[in-house]
Design an enzyme around this catalytic site. Structure first.
Site, PDB file in Angstrom:
ATOM      1  N   ARG A   5      23.152 -74.712 -27.681  1.00  0.00           N
ATOM      2  CA  ARG A   5      22.236 -74.460 -28.796  1.00  0.00           C
ATOM      3  C   ARG A   5      22.888 -74.822 -30.123  1.00  0.00           C
ATOM      4  O   ARG A   5      22.251 -74.757 -31.168  1.00  0.00           O
ATOM      5  CB  ARG A   5      21.871 -72.991 -28.803  1.00  0.00           C
ATOM      6  CG  ARG A   5      20.454 -72.709 -28.301  1.00  0.00           C
ATOM      7  CD  ARG A   5      20.121 -71.357 -28.770  1.00  0.00           C
ATOM      8  NE  ARG A   5      18.841 -70.808 -28.647  1.00  0.00           N
ATOM      9  CZ  ARG A   5      18.268 -70.338 -27.552  1.00  0.00           C
ATOM     10  NH1 ARG A   5      18.806 -70.508 -26.384  1.00  0.00           N
ATOM     11  NH2 ARG A   5      17.120 -69.726 -27.628  1.00  0.00           N
TER      12      ARG A   5
ATOM     13  N   LYS B 152      10.119 -74.318 -22.388  1.00  0.00           N
ATOM     14  CA  LYS B 152      11.299 -74.817 -21.639  1.00  0.00           C
ATOM     15  C   LYS B 152      11.493 -74.049 -20.328  1.00  0.00           C
ATOM     16  O   LYS B 152      11.771 -74.637 -19.306  1.00  0.00           O
ATOM     17  CB  LYS B 152      12.584 -74.624 -22.453  1.00  0.00           C
ATOM     18  CG  LYS B 152      12.739 -75.497 -23.639  1.00  0.00           C
ATOM     19  CD  LYS B 152      14.155 -75.418 -24.191  1.00  0.00           C
ATOM     20  CE  LYS B 152      14.627 -74.019 -24.556  1.00  0.00           C
ATOM     21  NZ  LYS B 152      13.989 -73.400 -25.713  1.00  0.00           N
TER      22      LYS B 152
ATOM     23  N   ARG C 102      14.342 -66.698 -35.469  1.00  0.00           N
ATOM     24  CA  ARG C 102      14.687 -67.644 -34.380  1.00  0.00           C
ATOM     25  C   ARG C 102      14.372 -69.087 -34.777  1.00  0.00           C
ATOM     26  O   ARG C 102      15.123 -70.003 -34.466  1.00  0.00           O
ATOM     27  CB  ARG C 102      13.899 -67.291 -33.108  1.00  0.00           C
ATOM     28  CG  ARG C 102      14.438 -66.060 -32.433  1.00  0.00           C
ATOM     29  CD  ARG C 102      13.484 -65.569 -31.382  1.00  0.00           C
ATOM     30  NE  ARG C 102      13.486 -66.394 -30.193  1.00  0.00           N
ATOM     31  CZ  ARG C 102      12.543 -66.335 -29.258  1.00  0.00           C
ATOM     32  NH1 ARG C 102      11.517 -65.525 -29.397  1.00  0.00           N
ATOM     33  NH2 ARG C 102      12.627 -67.086 -28.194  1.00  0.00           N
TER      34      ARG C 102
ATOM     35  N   ARG D 188       8.563 -59.597 -25.391  1.00  0.00           N
ATOM     36  CA  ARG D 188       9.999 -59.633 -25.677  1.00  0.00           C
ATOM     37  C   ARG D 188      10.237 -59.216 -27.123  1.00  0.00           C
ATOM     38  O   ARG D 188       9.482 -59.612 -28.007  1.00  0.00           O
ATOM     39  CB  ARG D 188      10.533 -61.064 -25.463  1.00  0.00           C
ATOM     40  CG  ARG D 188      10.760 -61.391 -24.013  1.00  0.00           C
ATOM     41  CD  ARG D 188      11.019 -62.854 -23.778  1.00  0.00           C
ATOM     42  NE  ARG D 188      11.903 -63.516 -24.730  1.00  0.00           N
ATOM     43  CZ  ARG D 188      12.320 -64.770 -24.597  1.00  0.00           C
ATOM     44  NH1 ARG D 188      11.942 -65.489 -23.549  1.00  0.00           N
ATOM     45  NH2 ARG D 188      13.105 -65.311 -25.486  1.00  0.00           N
TER      46      ARG D 188
ATOM     47  N   ARG E 195       2.832 -64.253 -26.283  1.00  0.00           N
ATOM     48  CA  ARG E 195       3.494 -64.347 -24.974  1.00  0.00           C
ATOM     49  C   ARG E 195       3.847 -62.962 -24.423  1.00  0.00           C
ATOM     50  O   ARG E 195       4.435 -62.155 -25.119  1.00  0.00           O
ATOM     51  CB  ARG E 195       4.762 -65.187 -25.169  1.00  0.00           C
ATOM     52  CG  ARG E 195       5.540 -65.438 -23.937  1.00  0.00           C
ATOM     53  CD  ARG E 195       6.420 -66.613 -24.140  1.00  0.00           C
ATOM     54  NE  ARG E 195       7.667 -66.274 -24.834  1.00  0.00           N
ATOM     55  CZ  ARG E 195       8.704 -67.108 -24.934  1.00  0.00           C
ATOM     56  NH1 ARG E 195       8.617 -68.323 -24.418  1.00  0.00           N
ATOM     57  NH2 ARG E 195       9.788 -66.745 -25.552  1.00  0.00           N
TER      58      ARG E 195
HETATM   59  P1  AMP Z   1      16.009 -67.923 -25.035  1.00  0.00           P
HETATM   60  O1  AMP Z   1      15.385 -67.155 -23.920  1.00  0.00           O
HETATM   61  O2  AMP Z   1      16.720 -69.152 -24.587  1.00  0.00           O
HETATM   62  O3  AMP Z   1      15.053 -68.170 -26.176  1.00  0.00           O
HETATM   63  O4  AMP Z   1      17.170 -66.991 -25.608  1.00  0.00           O
HETATM   64  C1  AMP Z   1      16.910 -65.697 -26.136  1.00  0.00           C
HETATM   65  C2  AMP Z   1      18.016 -65.310 -27.085  1.00  0.00           C
HETATM   66  O5  AMP Z   1      19.276 -65.263 -26.440  1.00  0.00           O
HETATM   67  C3  AMP Z   1      18.207 -66.239 -28.261  1.00  0.00           C
HETATM   68  O6  AMP Z   1      17.288 -65.962 -29.326  1.00  0.00           O
HETATM   69  C4  AMP Z   1      19.649 -65.923 -28.654  1.00  0.00           C
HETATM   70  O7  AMP Z   1      19.739 -64.691 -29.343  1.00  0.00           O
HETATM   71  C5  AMP Z   1      20.316 -65.722 -27.316  1.00  0.00           C
HETATM   72  N1  AMP Z   1      20.842 -66.993 -26.774  1.00  0.00           N
HETATM   73  C6  AMP Z   1      20.469 -67.598 -25.616  1.00  0.00           C
HETATM   74  N2  AMP Z   1      21.151 -68.726 -25.399  1.00  0.00           N
HETATM   75  C7  AMP Z   1      21.981 -68.864 -26.462  1.00  0.00           C
HETATM   76  C8  AMP Z   1      22.923 -69.854 -26.847  1.00  0.00           C
HETATM   77  N3  AMP Z   1      23.156 -70.930 -26.081  1.00  0.00           N
HETATM   78  N4  AMP Z   1      23.586 -69.671 -28.009  1.00  0.00           N
HETATM   79  C9  AMP Z   1      23.381 -68.611 -28.783  1.00  0.00           C
HETATM   80  N5  AMP Z   1      22.490 -67.637 -28.506  1.00  0.00           N
HETATM   81  C10 AMP Z   1      21.783 -67.753 -27.336  1.00  0.00           C
END
Ligand code: AMP
Length: 397
Positions: free
Chosen positions: A94, A15, A177, A166, A133
């Protein structure tokens, strides 16, 4: 046209990469809640609010951050949603609660989502993508130890930054996740499908392949349609509702009631992948007495410069006026772009008057004086008054 999009998909479907490509191409504002949390990690702990500190702990474990914390962060950045070029929400919403809150926020701003892009990939490919990654802390470029390795192991090709994995891409966090995704985020697909916003896109292949699929899904078709049916309230509304339901855009139309029937011609724009469904549903309106004919809007190739003029006719009504005049115009290659006619009673005599007003497109090759002479001759024969607005100078090429 600005694009207001949500990007959905399990972690690891790419994404973030698609969001960057889309932003560069569409000029939209990129809002990634994951990036906001990662940036917060770089802050001095004393600068973090208790909610943010707790959020980072959830994130480290691969869990979702509580809705209130995420919503507070997004609300603080509401100016992104107002960006003239549109916006791309990446990683937000989310949960269904976040999606509902976004709806309220957008309604308050009088904005609407155009589409929700749902990237789909089999689970085993997701896990392999995530576990290999490596990210650059400086420019945020993403590499993959097998599929997209950096030129020098561990070093970013673009800015020389030291690549890192990460915390939430480690195997124990990936499992958490994925569970959070299945439980909280997957139901969002249904939420947006019910609102006719969901576009499913396969996330297999290279970022360029996925990007091409995305742009194709966002493309629009132009359709021209005629609609006719017995005049009754709600007729236009039934067509407009279907166009809106299929995320179409009503561009222009001319509609009129005539002789107990209501008829119109309209031009709409609709996302390519909704076109067939829209046409099928418009056809179904026939069961309610409405005849709809749909054609693709294919702009005709330009045949050289032309100027526009307006022709007006007034005279005692008699058969053949329209035929005589349109025959003369056609012989000069003049195109009638619009024609409105009516028969009305003359105020004093009560006789029936025929009135017409036409918008003409006159090719530059036409001799204006000849057209005028011919029309004057017809006017004298039919005993009507014909006025042709002064022809403007043809555009110089
Ligand atoms: P991402 O880079 O979008 O995969 O986000 C990394 C982490 O940030 C996720 O695994 C969550 O812990 C937190 N996070 C990001 N966006 C959200 C969201 N909209 N709701 C809840 N947690 C989020």
């Amino acid at each position: 046209m600005p694009h207001r999009l949500v990007l959905l998909g399990a972690p690891g479907v790419g994404k973030g990469t698609q969001a960057e490509l889309l932003c560069a191409n569409l000029g939209a504002c990129h809002l990634s809640t994951g990036d906001i949390f990662r940036a917060a990690k770089a802050l001095d702990p004393s600068e973090r609010t208790p909610a943010l500190t707790a959020a980072l702990e959830h994130m480290r474990r691969g869990e979702l951050v509580p809705d209130e914390t995420v919503l507070a962060l997004v609300t603080e950045r509401v100016s992104c949603l107002r960006c003239e070029g549109g916006f791309l929400l990446d990683g937000f919403p989310r949960t269904v609660a976040q999606a509902e809150a976004l709806e309220t926020l957008l309604a308050r701003e009088k904005l609407k989502l155009d589409a929700v892009l749902s990237y789909e990939l089999p689970l085993e490919q997701i896990v392999s993508r995530l576990s290999g990654r490596h990210t650059c802390p400086g420019c945020k470029s993403v590499f993959h130890i097998e599929a997209r390795p950096p030129k020098v192991a561990g070093i970013c090709d673009h800015c020389g930054g030291k690549l890192y994995q990460r915390e939430d891409d480690r195997p124990e966090s990936i499992r958490v996740r994925m569970e959070a995704y299945e439980r909280s985020t997957a139901p969002l697909a249904d939420f947006y499908r019910r609102r006719h916003l969901l576009l499913s896109i396969s996330a297999e292949g290279s970022p360029e392949d996925i990007f091409k699929r995305t742009m194709d899904a966002l493309k629009c078709s132009l359709l021209v349609m005629t609609v006719i049916g017995p005049d009754r309230p709600g007729l236009v509304e039934s067509v407009a509702a279907l166009v809106a339901e299929h995320r179409g855009n009503w561009l222009e139309s001319r509609m009129s009631r005539l002789g107990g029937q209501f008829a119109g011609i309209l031009r709409v724009e609709v996302p390519v992948e909704r076109e067939q469904a829209l046409v099928a549903e418009l056809r179904r309106l026939e069961s309610r007495g409405l005849t709809v004919v749909v054609q693709p809007d294919r702009p005709e190739p330009s045949t050289g410069s032309a100027s526009e003029s307006v022709l007006e006719i007034v005279g005692q009504d008699r058969p053949g006026i329209v035929r005589e005049i349109t025959h003369a115009l056609a012989s000069f290659g003049v195109n009638v772009e619009e024609l409105e006619t009516e028969c009305a009673s003359a105020a004093m005599s009560g006789e029936t008057l025929f009135k017409a007003c036409a918008r003409l497109s006159i090719p530059a090759s036409c001799n204006a004086a000849e057209i005028r002479q011919k029309l004057e001759r017809i006017a004298a024969d039919l005993i009507v008054e014909i006025t042709l607005a002064e022809l403007p100078e043809p555009p110089r090429s």
